[in-house]
Design a protein around this motif. Sequence first.
Motif, PDB file in Angstrom:
ATOM      1  N   ARG A  48      17.656   7.467 160.438  1.00 17.03           N
ATOM      2  CA  ARG A  48      16.952   7.118 159.015  1.00 17.03           C
ATOM      3  C   ARG A  48      18.115   6.292 158.537  1.00 17.03           C
ATOM      4  O   ARG A  48      19.190   6.275 158.598  1.00 17.03           O
ATOM      5  N   VAL A  57      15.694  -2.672 152.180  1.00 18.71           N
ATOM      6  CA  VAL A  57      14.814  -1.448 152.605  1.00 18.71           C
ATOM      7  C   VAL A  57      13.361  -2.243 153.310  1.00 18.71           C
ATOM      8  O   VAL A  57      12.965  -1.859 154.343  1.00 18.71           O
ATOM      9  N   VAL A  61      11.803  -1.554 157.106  1.00 18.83           N
ATOM     10  CA  VAL A  61      10.613  -0.894 157.305  1.00 18.83           C
ATOM     11  C   VAL A  61       9.583  -1.940 158.205  1.00 18.83           C
ATOM     12  O   VAL A  61       8.962  -1.398 159.032  1.00 18.83           O
ATOM     13  N   LEU A  65      11.744   0.790 161.076  1.00 23.10           N
ATOM     14  CA  LEU A  65      12.833   1.856 160.750  1.00 23.10           C
ATOM     15  C   LEU A  65      12.430   2.604 159.513  1.00 23.10           C
ATOM     16  O   LEU A  65      11.764   2.261 158.613  1.00 23.10           O
ATOM     17  N   SER A  66      12.992   3.810 159.857  1.00 22.58           N
ATOM     18  CA  SER A  66      12.772   4.803 158.540  1.00 22.58           C
ATOM     19  C   SER A  66      13.899   4.834 157.577  1.00 22.58           C
ATOM     20  O   SER A  66      14.928   5.371 157.605  1.00 22.58           O
ATOM     21  N   VAL A  67      13.811   3.865 156.442  1.00 22.65           N
ATOM     22  CA  VAL A  67      14.356   3.449 155.567  1.00 22.65           C
ATOM     23  C   VAL A  67      13.880   3.779 154.217  1.00 22.65           C
ATOM     24  O   VAL A  67      12.848   3.638 153.796  1.00 22.65           O
ATOM     25  N   ILE A  68      14.848   4.402 153.266  1.00 24.11           N
ATOM     26  CA  ILE A  68      14.161   4.698 151.860  1.00 24.11           C
ATOM     27  C   ILE A  68      15.180   3.889 151.119  1.00 24.11           C
ATOM     28  O   ILE A  68      16.239   3.765 151.384  1.00 24.11           O
ATOM     29  N   GLN A  69      14.772   3.596 149.806  1.00 25.85           N
ATOM     30  CA  GLN A  69      15.497   2.752 148.621  1.00 25.85           C
ATOM     31  C   GLN A  69      16.269   3.836 147.957  1.00 25.85           C
ATOM     32  O   GLN A  69      15.836   4.830 147.782  1.00 25.85           O
TER      33      GLN A  69
ATOM     34  N   ASN B 352      10.821  12.561 157.941  1.00 24.55           N
ATOM     35  CA  ASN B 352      10.894  11.341 158.339  1.00 24.55           C
ATOM     36  C   ASN B 352      10.315  10.432 157.300  1.00 24.55           C
ATOM     37  O   ASN B 352       8.987  10.437 157.342  1.00 24.55           O
ATOM     38  N   VAL B 353      10.772   9.799 156.520  1.00 23.21           N
ATOM     39  CA  VAL B 353      10.222   9.094 155.342  1.00 23.21           C
ATOM     40  C   VAL B 353      10.837   7.605 155.243  1.00 23.21           C
ATOM     41  O   VAL B 353      12.061   7.355 155.331  1.00 23.21           O
ATOM     42  N   SER B 354      10.114   6.396 155.027  1.00 21.72           N
ATOM     43  CA  SER B 354      10.413   5.401 154.459  1.00 21.72           C
ATOM     44  C   SER B 354       9.679   5.123 153.248  1.00 21.72           C
ATOM     45  O   SER B 354       8.692   6.028 152.801  1.00 21.72           O
ATOM     46  N   PHE B 355      10.470   4.429 152.252  1.00 24.72           N
ATOM     47  CA  PHE B 355       9.972   4.193 150.990  1.00 24.72           C
ATOM     48  C   PHE B 355      10.118   2.842 150.600  1.00 24.72           C
ATOM     49  O   PHE B 355      11.305   2.199 150.769  1.00 24.72           O
TER      50      PHE B 355
END
Lengths: 205, 392
Positions: A48, A57, A61, A65-69, B352-355
Amino acid sequence: MALKPLDNRRDLSIIADLVEPSSRVLDVGCGEGELLEILATKRNVDGRGVELSQDGVNACVTRGLSVIQGDADQDLGDYPKDAFDYIILSKTIQATRNPGTVLRQMRRIGRHVIVSFPNFGHWKIRVQLGLLGRMPETDTLSDKWYETPNIHLCTVKDFVTLCDELDLEVVQGLMLSGGTVRHASNPGFFDNLLAEEAVFLLKRR
Amino acid sequence: MGTSADISGDQSRNQEEQKLAFEMVTFQSSQPLRLDSGEDLYPVVQAYNTYGTLNADNTNAVLVCHALTLDQHAANVHPATGKEGWWQGMIGPGCPIDTNRFFVICPNVVGGCQGTTGPESINPETGKPYGLDFPVITIADMVRAQVQLIDHLGIDKLFCVAGGSMGGMQTLEWASTYADRVYSAIPIATAARHSAQNIAFHEVGRQAVQADPDWHDGAYYEHGTRPRKGLAVARMAAHITYMSESSLFQKFDRNLQDGEEFTYGFGPDFQIESYLRHQGSTFVDRFDANSYLYITRAMDYFDLAAGHGDSLANAFKDTETRFCVVSFTSDWHYPTTYNKQIVHALNAVAANVSFVEIESDKGHDAFLLDEPEMFSTLRGFIDSTAERRGLG
């Protein structure tokens, strides 16, 4: 988030080698996901990412890939204890507002902590500042003083001291200089003088 | 995919006419819809559309949930308006939700007015349209009805549930309550709880409908009237919340409708006035006013954390679903902060998270529009998720 010229990321493959295959990894300040992709393809890692720049980000994505801001300073508090086998901060710590707090959060979230950073104790930097009286500019720290995102630069010695204060044990220390990598779990005077960059694998004491 | 629609004889003629445009299944008293209010609702007609083909092991199904005033016509020409589907750019061959690979199901929600049972449907006890005798429904009730449909279609686990706005609420409800039946979830421009501001705008709309003398306490079907003016005002007010200030400026600014002079009257001098009036009047042709009351109510009641000890994270405890949360920079109706609350909760359970926050000046409506960055990120998420699911 931090300075990450693509042609200057030899720390990434070194970090990837420190990670056990098939583990759970959080990469804080993951940029466009270069390390996460290496980890996913070569180490079968469940990875992640957290990245400050929205462009980074979205690029991650789009690559699957599992990515957050998010922000290392603000968003690590959300994660539960021991959520990851490894939590990685590659060339980002020097750009955080509170490196101590960030490391403390990482210590809580990850069973292992991996940190890489440019060593401000390198002799070229000491010469530029100490003899020439100028803010240093090197291959690893190439921004002008008024443009750099790096607000908390430190030396290898400083970093080890902070780890000690935070009850983080150095499992491995890797000193990068030119094309060479030296192992130094207990870095001394010459390590601090010769390493351009350092990578540390840490765990809770 | 053909489904044997068990249509009961007392469906309205309107539904008979639209029969060819979508599919229907009826759940009778043996399978009542158990509502949050405690009531059992039956029979329940579930109208839906499908695109693509279900694979042999039933693993490629994508459920698409629609927003407040939309319907099951996500990727086909609407039979009543003749307009193309509301998510035509997202669903189709080669689109992010690729119908060459996935079997897409888009149901009309319970309480709706496009074929699924709602306040306009015939109450079997009276032989007349329900009107306000229709029970108040919730987002969870809508999802419960969708579960019946998915069961009916023989699908155990959905590859993906996706939707924007109210569709995002249904997506969250699915991922929370039926976590083991949802492999991945894409809530877009949504919220895990309706805010006071959201509720306030809805109440304005409901009051406008109820203030229209043609509403007749919801029994307008019997009076041969429709609360056209009230519903149009409701739509006009709501429509403003779907757009950003900058998109209004770019599209209309203070431009006058005709000529360069004010008329010194109350006609639609400004283009924005004319535009809103048009939005209002076309809406009433395709939407039932009581449905508007019921569905906005369902959204207002939505608070996913409330059923989980006021902790949104608890709503997703132990989830194995892969999430991709999407928001838009100029959406002030369901702003990024609301969507990030969902992300924070998912992080708290190490989900499992995308944002992604998409840069757009189109406001809340951006999720329905041609937003290349939304398409490319969702394509990346869906493709990589499909690979993991063995749907490569």
